[in-house]
Design a protein around this motif. Structure first.
Motif, PDB file in Angstrom:
ATOM      1  N   THR A  35       0.833  -1.211   0.000  1.00 52.86           N
ATOM      2  CA  THR A  35       0.000   0.000   0.000  1.00 52.86           C
ATOM      3  C   THR A  35       0.864   1.255   0.000  1.00 52.86           C
ATOM      4  O   THR A  35       0.566   2.222  -0.699  1.00 52.86           O
ATOM      5  N   LYS A  36       1.942   1.232   0.727  1.00 52.36           N
ATOM      6  CA  LYS A  36       2.819   2.418   0.803  1.00 52.36           C
ATOM      7  C   LYS A  36       3.495   2.735  -0.530  1.00 52.36           C
ATOM      8  O   LYS A  36       4.032   3.823  -0.711  1.00 52.36           O
ATOM      9  N   HIS A  37       3.457   1.800  -1.470  1.00 54.08           N
ATOM     10  CA  HIS A  37       4.038   2.030  -2.795  1.00 54.08           C
ATOM     11  C   HIS A  37       2.985   2.429  -3.834  1.00 54.08           C
ATOM     12  O   HIS A  37       3.313   2.574  -5.009  1.00 54.08           O
ATOM     13  N   GLY A  38       1.746   2.562  -3.392  1.00 49.60           N
ATOM     14  CA  GLY A  38       0.712   3.043  -4.302  1.00 49.60           C
ATOM     15  C   GLY A  38      -0.352   2.032  -4.687  1.00 49.60           C
ATOM     16  O   GLY A  38      -1.158   2.306  -5.580  1.00 49.60           O
ATOM     17  N   MET A  39      -0.394   0.877  -4.025  1.00 50.05           N
ATOM     18  CA  MET A  39      -1.489  -0.046  -4.298  1.00 50.05           C
ATOM     19  C   MET A  39      -2.747   0.533  -3.658  1.00 50.05           C
ATOM     20  O   MET A  39      -2.783   0.791  -2.450  1.00 50.05           O
ATOM     21  N   ALA A  40      -3.776   0.748  -4.468  1.00 52.15           N
ATOM     22  CA  ALA A  40      -5.003   1.372  -3.983  1.00 52.15           C
ATOM     23  C   ALA A  40      -5.976   0.363  -3.396  1.00 52.15           C
ATOM     24  O   ALA A  40      -6.614   0.628  -2.370  1.00 52.15           O
ATOM     25  N   ASP A  41      -6.115  -0.790  -4.058  1.00 55.53           N
ATOM     26  CA  ASP A  41      -7.031  -1.817  -3.582  1.00 55.53           C
ATOM     27  C   ASP A  41      -6.744  -3.125  -4.290  1.00 55.53           C
ATOM     28  O   ASP A  41      -5.925  -3.176  -5.201  1.00 55.53           O
ATOM     29  N   TRP A  42      -7.426  -4.169  -3.832  1.00 55.45           N
ATOM     30  CA  TRP A  42      -7.292  -5.478  -4.474  1.00 55.45           C
ATOM     31  C   TRP A  42      -8.618  -6.213  -4.398  1.00 55.45           C
ATOM     32  O   TRP A  42      -9.448  -5.930  -3.537  1.00 55.45           O
ATOM     33  N   GLN A  43      -8.781  -7.137  -5.328  1.00 51.56           N
ATOM     34  CA  GLN A  43      -9.931  -8.032  -5.360  1.00 51.56           C
ATOM     35  C   GLN A  43      -9.413  -9.418  -5.728  1.00 51.56           C
ATOM     36  O   GLN A  43      -8.444  -9.543  -6.482  1.00 51.56           O
ATOM     37  N   VAL A  44     -10.067 -10.445  -5.202  1.00 49.56           N
ATOM     38  CA  VAL A  44      -9.701 -11.819  -5.541  1.00 49.56           C
ATOM     39  C   VAL A  44     -10.940 -12.516  -6.081  1.00 49.56           C
ATOM     40  O   VAL A  44     -12.017 -12.418  -5.487  1.00 49.56           O
ATOM     41  N   PHE A  45     -10.764 -13.199  -7.202  1.00 47.89           N
ATOM     42  CA  PHE A  45     -11.847 -13.921  -7.845  1.00 47.89           C
ATOM     43  C   PHE A  45     -11.488 -15.396  -7.953  1.00 47.89           C
ATOM     44  O   PHE A  45     -10.355 -15.731  -8.294  1.00 47.89           O
ATOM     45  N   THR A  46     -12.450 -16.270  -7.698  1.00 47.06           N
ATOM     46  CA  THR A  46     -12.295 -17.661  -8.109  1.00 47.06           C
ATOM     47  C   THR A  46     -12.893 -17.741  -9.507  1.00 47.06           C
ATOM     48  O   THR A  46     -13.880 -17.063  -9.805  1.00 47.06           O
ATOM     49  N   LEU A  47     -12.281 -18.530 -10.352  1.00 46.78           N
ATOM     50  CA  LEU A  47     -12.699 -18.588 -11.752  1.00 46.78           C
ATOM     51  C   LEU A  47     -13.395 -19.911 -12.044  1.00 46.78           C
ATOM     52  O   LEU A  47     -13.095 -20.932 -11.419  1.00 46.78           O
ATOM     53  N   ASP A  48     -14.313 -19.877 -12.997  1.00 49.21           N
ATOM     54  CA  ASP A  48     -15.090 -21.086 -13.277  1.00 49.21           C
ATOM     55  C   ASP A  48     -14.230 -22.168 -13.913  1.00 49.21           C
ATOM     56  O   ASP A  48     -13.109 -21.927 -14.351  1.00 49.21           O
ATOM     57  N   SER A  49     -14.763 -23.358 -13.949  1.00 49.66           N
ATOM     58  CA  SER A  49     -13.997 -24.529 -14.378  1.00 49.66           C
ATOM     59  C   SER A  49     -13.588 -24.498 -15.847  1.00 49.66           C
ATOM     60  O   SER A  49     -12.718 -25.262 -16.258  1.00 49.66           O
ATOM     61  N   ASP A  50     -14.167 -23.614 -16.644  1.00 51.05           N
ATOM     62  CA  ASP A  50     -13.767 -23.479 -18.050  1.00 51.05           C
ATOM     63  C   ASP A  50     -12.530 -22.599 -18.226  1.00 51.05           C
ATOM     64  O   ASP A  50     -11.932 -22.580 -19.297  1.00 51.05           O
ATOM     65  N   SER A  51     -12.158 -21.878 -17.189  1.00 52.55           N
ATOM     66  CA  SER A  51     -11.015 -20.973 -17.264  1.00 52.55           C
ATOM     67  C   SER A  51      -9.700 -21.758 -17.127  1.00 52.55           C
ATOM     68  O   SER A  51      -9.626 -22.727 -16.376  1.00 52.55           O
ATOM     69  N   PRO A  52      -8.653 -21.308 -17.805  1.00 53.46           N
ATOM     70  CA  PRO A  52      -7.347 -21.944 -17.620  1.00 53.46           C
ATOM     71  C   PRO A  52      -6.680 -21.557 -16.287  1.00 53.46           C
ATOM     72  O   PRO A  52      -5.618 -22.056 -15.950  1.00 53.46           O
ATOM     73  N   TYR A  53      -7.327 -20.674 -15.523  1.00 56.11           N
ATOM     74  CA  TYR A  53      -6.809 -20.236 -14.228  1.00 56.11           C
ATOM     75  C   TYR A  53      -7.846 -20.532 -13.150  1.00 56.11           C
ATOM     76  O   TYR A  53      -9.041 -20.564 -13.415  1.00 56.11           O
ATOM     77  N   ILE A  54      -7.373 -20.724 -11.909  1.00 56.39           N
ATOM     78  CA  ILE A  54      -8.305 -20.998 -10.819  1.00 56.39           C
ATOM     79  C   ILE A  54      -8.562 -19.771  -9.943  1.00 56.39           C
ATOM     80  O   ILE A  54      -9.634 -19.641  -9.364  1.00 56.39           O
ATOM     81  N   VAL A  55      -7.568 -18.878  -9.847  1.00 55.15           N
ATOM     82  CA  VAL A  55      -7.686 -17.686  -9.009  1.00 55.15           C
ATOM     83  C   VAL A  55      -7.115 -16.493  -9.767  1.00 55.15           C
ATOM     84  O   VAL A  55      -6.096 -16.606 -10.460  1.00 55.15           O
ATOM     85  N   HIS A  56      -7.777 -15.352  -9.599  1.00 57.74           N
ATOM     86  CA  HIS A  56      -7.319 -14.095 -10.200  1.00 57.74           C
ATOM     87  C   HIS A  56      -7.307 -13.042  -9.101  1.00 57.74           C
ATOM     88  O   HIS A  56      -8.345 -12.754  -8.505  1.00 57.74           O
ATOM     89  N   ALA A  57      -6.144 -12.497  -8.812  1.00 62.23           N
ATOM     90  CA  ALA A  57      -6.030 -11.360  -7.899  1.00 62.23           C
ATOM     91  C   ALA A  57      -5.805 -10.119  -8.752  1.00 62.23           C
ATOM     92  O   ALA A  57      -4.875 -10.073  -9.560  1.00 62.23           O
TER      93      ALA A  57
END
Length: 101
Positions: A35-57
């Motif tokens: 945060t001290k370097h300028g990160m404003a916020d974050w969100q985490v998503f679980t992705l559906d089974s058709d996605s090549p990824y399981i988690v997206h931050a």
């Protein structure tokens, strides 16, 4: 210019991912150090089974330079923590935000 950084965890056979640890320990560590370097916020998503990824931050930053500074100065502790919640190697994408609604 505002920026977005995506950290994605690929869907792979034999993958492990401790969602409770990630949300209760890892992401608060990320907030504490970046945060001290300028990160404003974050969100985490679980992705559906058709996605090549399981988690997206998704993290929003004041600038790409802020993210690069955070990585240069504060990444060791964060990267050492990855083994505590997954055996996957994250993939990172970043870019300037040129529009939103």
């Amino acid at each position: 210019m505002p920026a977005a950084v995506s950290i994605l965890y690929p869907r792979e056979t034999g993958a492990t991912f401790d969602f409770d640890y990630y949300m209760s320990t890892h992401m608060p560590l990320v907030s504490k150090l970046w945060t001290k370097h300028g990160m404003a916020d974050w969100q985490v998503f679980t992705l559906d089974s058709d996605s090549p990824y399981i988690v997206h931050a998704l993290m929003h930053w004041e600038s790409i330079d802020g993210f690069k500074a955070a990585i240069a100065k504060e990444s060791a502790e964060i990267m050492q923590d990855v083994k505590n919640y997954t055996n996957l190697k994250p993939v990172t994408f970043m870019g300037d935000i040129i529009g939103s609604s």
